[in-house]
Design an enzyme around this catalytic site. Structure first.
Site, mmCIF file in Angstrom:
data_model
loop_
_atom_site.group_PDB
_atom_site.id
_atom_site.type_symbol
_atom_site.label_atom_id
_atom_site.label_comp_id
_atom_site.label_asym_id
_atom_site.label_seq_id
_atom_site.Cartn_x
_atom_site.Cartn_y
_atom_site.Cartn_z
ATOM 1 N N SER A 102 0.806 -1.228 0.000
ATOM 2 C CA SER A 102 0.000 0.000 0.000
ATOM 3 C C SER A 102 0.840 1.281 0.000
ATOM 4 O O SER A 102 1.615 1.508 -0.914
ATOM 5 C CB SER A 102 -0.933 -0.062 1.203
ATOM 6 O OG SER A 102 -1.793 1.029 1.227
ATOM 7 N N ASP A 130 -1.293 1.643 -3.851
ATOM 8 C CA ASP A 130 -2.086 0.542 -4.431
ATOM 9 C C ASP A 130 -3.497 0.988 -4.790
ATOM 10 O O ASP A 130 -4.356 0.155 -5.103
ATOM 11 C CB ASP A 130 -2.112 -0.673 -3.495
ATOM 12 C CG ASP A 130 -2.799 -0.377 -2.182
ATOM 13 O OD1 ASP A 130 -2.807 0.797 -1.760
ATOM 14 O OD2 ASP A 130 -3.331 -1.314 -1.562
ATOM 15 N N GLU A 179 -11.941 6.269 6.642
ATOM 16 C CA GLU A 179 -10.887 6.622 7.575
ATOM 17 C C GLU A 179 -10.411 8.018 7.165
ATOM 18 O O GLU A 179 -10.457 8.360 5.976
ATOM 19 C CB GLU A 179 -9.733 5.635 7.489
ATOM 20 C CG GLU A 179 -10.128 4.236 7.921
ATOM 21 C CD GLU A 179 -8.945 3.278 7.938
ATOM 22 O OE1 GLU A 179 -8.800 2.561 8.925
ATOM 23 O OE2 GLU A 179 -8.178 3.250 6.960
ATOM 24 N N ARG A 218 -2.446 4.754 20.461
ATOM 25 C CA ARG A 218 -2.807 3.341 20.232
ATOM 26 C C ARG A 218 -1.662 2.639 19.505
ATOM 27 O O ARG A 218 -0.917 3.272 18.752
ATOM 28 C CB ARG A 218 -4.101 3.228 19.408
ATOM 29 C CG ARG A 218 -4.058 3.967 18.083
ATOM 30 C CD ARG A 218 -5.243 3.637 17.204
ATOM 31 N NE ARG A 218 -5.087 2.377 16.503
ATOM 32 C CZ ARG A 218 -4.384 2.216 15.388
ATOM 33 N NH1 ARG A 218 -3.770 3.233 14.816
ATOM 34 N NH2 ARG A 218 -4.287 1.038 14.823
ATOM 35 N N PRO A 219 -1.548 1.324 19.760
ATOM 36 C CA PRO A 219 -0.501 0.593 19.029
ATOM 37 C C PRO A 219 -0.913 0.444 17.571
ATOM 38 O O PRO A 219 -2.072 0.130 17.289
ATOM 39 C CB PRO A 219 -0.461 -0.772 19.720
ATOM 40 C CG PRO A 219 -1.769 -0.917 20.419
ATOM 41 C CD PRO A 219 -2.305 0.455 20.684
ATOM 42 N N THR A 260 0.037 -2.039 11.810
ATOM 43 C CA THR A 260 0.826 -2.316 10.603
ATOM 44 C C THR A 260 2.310 -2.004 10.774
ATOM 45 O O THR A 260 3.110 -2.371 9.931
ATOM 46 C CB THR A 260 0.309 -1.477 9.408
ATOM 47 O OG1 THR A 260 0.441 -0.093 9.732
ATOM 48 C CG2 THR A 260 -1.118 -1.786 9.078
ATOM 49 N N ARG A 304 1.074 4.977 17.737
ATOM 50 C CA ARG A 304 0.668 6.224 17.087
ATOM 51 C C ARG A 304 0.016 7.157 18.097
ATOM 52 O O ARG A 304 -0.800 6.728 18.908
ATOM 53 C CB ARG A 304 -0.354 5.950 15.983
ATOM 54 C CG ARG A 304 0.238 5.372 14.751
ATOM 55 C CD ARG A 304 -0.742 5.419 13.584
ATOM 56 N NE ARG A 304 -0.477 4.342 12.650
ATOM 57 C CZ ARG A 304 0.545 4.330 11.804
ATOM 58 N NH1 ARG A 304 1.391 5.327 11.766
ATOM 59 N NH2 ARG A 304 0.728 3.302 11.001
HETATM 60 P P1 NG1 Z 1 -2.243 1.383 11.762
HETATM 61 O O1 NG1 Z 1 -0.805 1.192 11.410
HETATM 62 O O2 NG1 Z 1 -2.862 0.278 12.589
HETATM 63 O O3 NG1 Z 1 -2.484 2.740 12.338
HETATM 64 C C1 NG1 Z 1 -2.844 2.099 9.236
HETATM 65 C C2 NG1 Z 1 -3.901 3.170 9.172
HETATM 66 C C3 NG1 Z 1 -5.264 2.507 9.184
HETATM 67 C C4 NG1 Z 1 -5.390 1.483 8.055
HETATM 68 C C5 NG1 Z 1 -4.202 0.536 8.076
HETATM 69 C C6 NG1 Z 1 -4.171 -0.403 6.903
HETATM 70 C C7 NG1 Z 1 -3.864 5.398 10.160
HETATM 71 C C8 NG1 Z 1 -3.729 6.198 11.401
HETATM 72 N N1 NG1 Z 1 -3.812 4.070 10.318
HETATM 73 O O4 NG1 Z 1 -3.074 1.330 10.401
HETATM 74 O O5 NG1 Z 1 -6.244 3.471 9.098
HETATM 75 O O6 NG1 Z 1 -5.517 2.127 6.815
HETATM 76 O O7 NG1 Z 1 -2.952 1.248 8.109
HETATM 77 O O8 NG1 Z 1 -3.517 0.086 5.792
HETATM 78 O O9 NG1 Z 1 -4.017 5.971 9.089
HETATM 79 ZN ZN ZN Z 2 -3.489 1.394 0.097
#
Ligand code: NG1
Ligand code: ZN
Length: 552
Positions: A69, A283, A378, A504-505, A508, A513
């Site tokens: 992505s 992507d 999101e 929050r953890p 990915t 974060r």
């Molecule tokens: P994580 O790394 O869990 O914050 C990020 C995005 C999600 C989602 C996923 C999957 C933010 C803050 N977080 O997750 O919204 O898109 O990647 O790609 O944008």
């Molecule tokens: Zn993507």
């Protein structure tokens, strides 16, 4: 298939896709995602799992997408797509993680164990669709995926380079032929075809300009828009930038994530003040819009996922009213990252129900299913609209039996539905939806930006020993552990007007974060830094302690 023939599973693994690392890998929010060179055995094994999943689903087609992505070029990833084009069922994430991490010697036995556990009938046919993004490591991984499918006597079908949402669409169409034709032409025919139909019904008027700049993140989305552009008959004047080639690197200094997180325009092309730019991710499943003004130091105005959600929801509301179907319940689903100003606008001005759920598209999608029409996004620009059978039937009936005005609105709404990729957030489909609404309203990008004013916000990352030391509740807006962290965050937030913050953890990346918003950018930056320090101090920070911004 008798277990003895699973020997080939081991043979393929040893000879072609051996596990060469002991680094533990977990199926997270977006599947497996890490450095591409650590992934080949994982992708091979997901090929095996996709076949098992297909058989558990009575031979229906399962998807596999090779992509990381919005991550940079050296990363890659793989995720499975369930038969209706949705994300892999959550209970299988643990199974996927188990299969990915066993040694080659234990692979055969673990495969047998999983087949028994999920009660897969290995005599059934199995079909797996495979797609990949533009990374140079993707073809090799796609081949490993296909070998995994073949090892368990499934049938792989490779689509080459496609956007993630295209693959979701193909899987859905293959399993439900009323949805469309399962290939790239079928996708264009349905989604772009609906856009062209709508454009015939609308006149370009007011402050809407057909000129739209595209930041393709040097990934697959821009390339596909280049194909689409040739068939658009001037309905949009697309100016395509960052299409890969010319030395531009995937997602580096460009793309939706860069624009959203750094709050700066994409590099790689010159911006004309007040012209709309749509920035895609690598992507093609995320999109944000922005424009710059004509100050000597141009200021950027971002129109993120929250903006898109509110724009689409308000337009659908208008159409529902025009066709006399306002009894259909529409709702918007967001996450904690949604700008507080957008949530207030939805509640106070649009008066549409709004729900907040945990980060991760599957949670948003699930919550959106609770409405007749669910709009979920999101803040980062990943989202779509889903319509219940009841909504579709009602609108379709009105388009045939309604009064002339109602009929017209219903026909427009039917095209709007066709233009939506309901399986998953889709940058291309979202682009056509947004352009439709702006065109229908004769609105410029500034007028769109004027609907409400975002609260200044900031996102930061903190590295800690174990990110799972942080646990959360209330859709991730409150920390439960480590002890004392939430109390500290509350104290910090209380110092600021319109303050809001959470930690929050990540699902990915191996980080925590931090998000903060407040009345001014200085305050949002300061609050984010203070919360980062609290996380660092109370949750086992690693390396240098986060610093406060210089102006503090
Ligand atoms: P994580 O790394 O869990 O914050 C990020 C995005 C999600 C989602 C996923 C999957 C933010 C803050 N977080 O997750 O919204 O898109 O990647 O790609 O944008
Ligand atoms: Zn993507």
């Amino acid at each position: 298939m008798p277990p003895s023939s699973l020997r080939v599973v081991y043979a393929f693994a040893r000879e072609m896709h051996p596990k060469t690392t002991d680094v533990f890998i977990q199926y997270g929010t977006a599947g497996f995602r890490t450095k591409a060179n650590l992934l080949e055995h994982v992708v091979y094994r997901m090929g095996l799992l996709a076949v098992i999943r297909s058989r558990v689903k009575n031979g229906r087609t399962i998807g596999m997408m090779i992509t990381a992505s919005h991550n940079l070029e050296p990363d890659n990833g793989v995720k499975l797509v369930d038969p209706d084009g949705e994300m892999l069922e959550e209970s299988w994430e643990e199974i996927a993680t188990r299969l990915a991490n066993v040694s080659d010697n234990d692979l055969e036995a673990t495969t047998v164990e999983i087949i028994k556990e999920v009660n897969a009938d290995m005599a059934l046919k199995a079909s797996v669709f495979i797609g990949m993004d533009t990374r140079y490591t993707s073809p090799r991984l796609a081949a490993a995926a296909a070998n995994g499918v073949i090892a368990l006597k499934g049938t792989p079908k490779e689509f080459g380079i496609v956007t993630t949402p295209m693959l979701h669409f193909f899987v859905k169409c293959r399993n439900d032929n009323t949805y469309g034709t399962p290939n790239e032409e079928g996708y264009y025919e349905k989604i772009v075809g609906a856009f062209k139909n709508i454009r015939k019904r609308l006149t370009v008027h007011g402050n809407y300009s057909t000129r739209l700049h595209i930041d393709g993140a040097n990934g697959v989305g821009g390339k596909k828009l280049n194909i689409i552009n040739k068939s658009l008959d001037g309905q949009l004047d697309l100016q395509l930038h960052n299409l890969g080639g010319n030395g531009g690197k995937l997602n580096l200094g460009c793309g939706a994530d860069h624009v959203k997180v750094t709050q700066t325009p994409a590099t790689g092309f010159t911006h004309t003040p007040f012209e709309r730019v749509a920035s895609l991710d690598g992507d093609g499943d995320r999109i944000v819009y922005y424009y710059v003004n004509d100050d000597p130091e141009p200021k950027m105005f971002l129109l993120d996922g929250d903006r898109i959600a509110t724009l689409l929801a308000s337009y659908i509301t208008e159409l529902l009213q025009a066709c006399g179907a306002q009894h259909l319940q529409m709702g918007i689903v967001q996450t904690a990252y949604a700008n507080g100003a957008s949530t207030n606008y939805i509640t106070d001005t649009l008066k549409i129900p709004v729900k907040c759920v945990k980060t991760g598209v599957k949670h948003l999608h699930h919550a959106a299913l609770g409405f007749d029409i669910g709009v979920y996004f999101e803040a980062n620009g990943h989202g779509t609209v889903i319509y219940s059978k009841n909504a579709k039937n009602t609108i379709s009936r009105i388009s045939q039996e309604g009064e002339p005005e109602a009929r017209k609105a219903a026909e427009l709404l039917l095209d709007f539905i066709d233009m939506t990729n309901e399986t998953v957030g889709d940058a291309l489909s979202d682009l056509f939806l947004v352009e439709t609404v702006l065109c229908a309203r004769g609105a410029s990008v500034q007028q769109w930006a004027d609907y409400y004013t975002d609260l200044p916000c900031r996102q930061l990352k903190v590295i800690v020993q174990d990110r799972n030391a942080i646990t959360t509740t209330d859709a991730e807006r409150q920390c439960m552990t480590p002890e004392g962290l939430q109390t500290r965050i509350n104290e910090l937030v209380a110092k600021y007007n319109h303050g809001r913050a959470f930690a929050r953890p990540s699902g990915t990346e191996d980080i925590v974060r931090v998000y903060a918003e407040a009345d001014t950018q200085t305050n949002a930056d300061l609050l984010a830094a203070e919360v980062s320090q609290a996380v660092f101090d109370l949750a086992g920070g690693v390396g240098a302690r986060p610093e406060l911004p210089a102006q503090a």
